[in-house]
Design an enzyme around this catalytic site. Structure first.
Site, mmCIF file in Angstrom:
data_model
loop_
_atom_site.group_PDB
_atom_site.id
_atom_site.type_symbol
_atom_site.label_atom_id
_atom_site.label_comp_id
_atom_site.label_asym_id
_atom_site.label_seq_id
_atom_site.Cartn_x
_atom_site.Cartn_y
_atom_site.Cartn_z
ATOM 1 N N GLU A 22 -6.011 18.122 3.503
ATOM 2 C CA GLU A 22 -6.938 17.002 3.329
ATOM 3 C C GLU A 22 -6.200 15.659 3.263
ATOM 4 O OE1 GLU A 22 -6.658 19.233 -0.690
ATOM 5 O OE2 GLU A 22 -6.730 19.693 1.468
ATOM 6 N N HIS A 71 -5.079 6.040 8.069
ATOM 7 C CA HIS A 71 -4.456 5.214 7.048
ATOM 8 C C HIS A 71 -2.941 5.173 7.288
ATOM 9 C CE1 HIS A 71 -7.792 5.251 3.811
ATOM 10 N NE2 HIS A 71 -8.316 5.520 5.001
ATOM 11 N N ASP A 78 -2.155 -0.844 6.533
ATOM 12 C CA ASP A 78 -3.168 -1.196 5.544
ATOM 13 C C ASP A 78 -2.754 -2.425 4.737
ATOM 14 O OD1 ASP A 78 -4.577 0.908 6.492
ATOM 15 O OD2 ASP A 78 -4.568 2.091 4.650
ATOM 16 N N HIS A 83 -3.865 10.390 6.393
ATOM 17 C CA HIS A 83 -2.779 9.517 6.863
ATOM 18 C C HIS A 83 -1.976 10.076 8.038
ATOM 19 C CE1 HIS A 83 -0.369 12.255 4.488
ATOM 20 N NE2 HIS A 83 -0.828 11.776 3.335
ATOM 21 N N ASP A 93 0.860 -1.181 0.000
ATOM 22 C CA ASP A 93 0.000 0.000 0.000
ATOM 23 C C ASP A 93 0.896 1.230 0.000
ATOM 24 O OD1 ASP A 93 -2.602 1.303 0.141
ATOM 25 O OD2 ASP A 93 -2.003 1.908 2.153
ATOM 26 N N GLU A 152 0.946 5.746 0.637
ATOM 27 C CA GLU A 152 0.309 7.001 1.027
ATOM 28 C C GLU A 152 0.958 8.111 0.216
ATOM 29 O OE1 GLU A 152 -2.319 7.025 2.778
ATOM 30 O OE2 GLU A 152 -2.201 4.979 3.565
#
Length: 228
Positions: A52, A150, A155, A57, A7, A9
């Site tokens: 945002e 997150h 994740d 995260h 995963d 970010e």
């Protein structure tokens, strides 16, 4: 079979608009069983962090300021993934960022023929249902109580469990292990893999009374087929 569950970010949605990769977490599975090997890194995106994105995260510009550039760990990342299939949730998004970052430092892209998208798998298995990672964890009873924001490695750990369920619901190769196998992950979570429990075979032999009753019944038959 070796597979990498991963995963990422990022600072936003599209590297073509200036967004960058800020975290990647990879987990190695062999025959759908966690090996304990991981690759995890934070990267300095050399740009501001939109509010945002940080809300999702929790990675601030200040936190990432002293982290390495992607290019300094690109070879380590490529060595870890090797030529294995790469599993991600909404994998096209993650591939876009990884290949952009690889291109920025002169490496060839990772082929999309290696991409396994768990969203696509879930659409086939659960048509019309919610397909977010949270929704799939709820569907399969996977504990995500430690997930407050997150995080790439966290994740990936959750996705590894979801992926096994999407592929059939049981880790291959656990028949010979102990009653349960606890795997500690880099984020501090502990995943417990339970072995399959087999029932003892039920007895099927007839008792002495049952044999006697059968013999008495057979003796009452006139001209049975097996005597001709």
């Amino acid at each position: 079979m070796r597979e990498i569950i991963f995963d990422t970010e990022t600072t936003g949605f599209d590297p073509k608009n200036g967004d960058r990769l800020v975290e990647i977490g990879c987990i190695e599975m062999v025959n759908r069983v966690l090996t304990g090997r991981t690759f995890h890194a934070y990267f300095n995106p050399c740009r501001s962090m939109p509010a945002e994105a940080e809300a999702v995260h929790g990675l601030s510009e200040a936190f990432l300021a002293d982290k390495p550039l992607f290019e300094t760990r690109a070879l380590e990342f490529l060595d870890f993934i090797g030529d294995s299939p790469l599993v991600a949730h909404n994998a096209g998004f993650d591939f876009n960022f990884i290949n952009f970052e690889l291109g920025q430092c002169g490496h060839p892209p990772v082929g999309r023929d290696r991409m396994i998208d768990t969203v696509a798998l879930a659409k086939v298995r659960h048509p019309g249902a919610k397909l977010s990672l949270d929704a799939l964890c709820s569907r399969y009873g996977i504990d995500r109580s430690h997930r407050t924001k997150h995080g790439a490695l966290l994740d990936a750990e959750l996705l590894a469990q979801v992926y096994v369920e999407l592929r059939g619901g049981r880790q291959i190769g656990l028949e010979l292990v102990a009653e349960s196998l606890a795997v500690s992950t880099q984020s501090g979570a502990v995943l417990t893999l339970r072995k399959r429990v087999f029932r003892q075979p039920r007895p099927h032999a007839a008792s002495a009374d049952e044999l006697a009753a059968h013999a008495a019944f057979v003796a009452t038959l006139e001209n049975p087929l097996w005597s001709s």
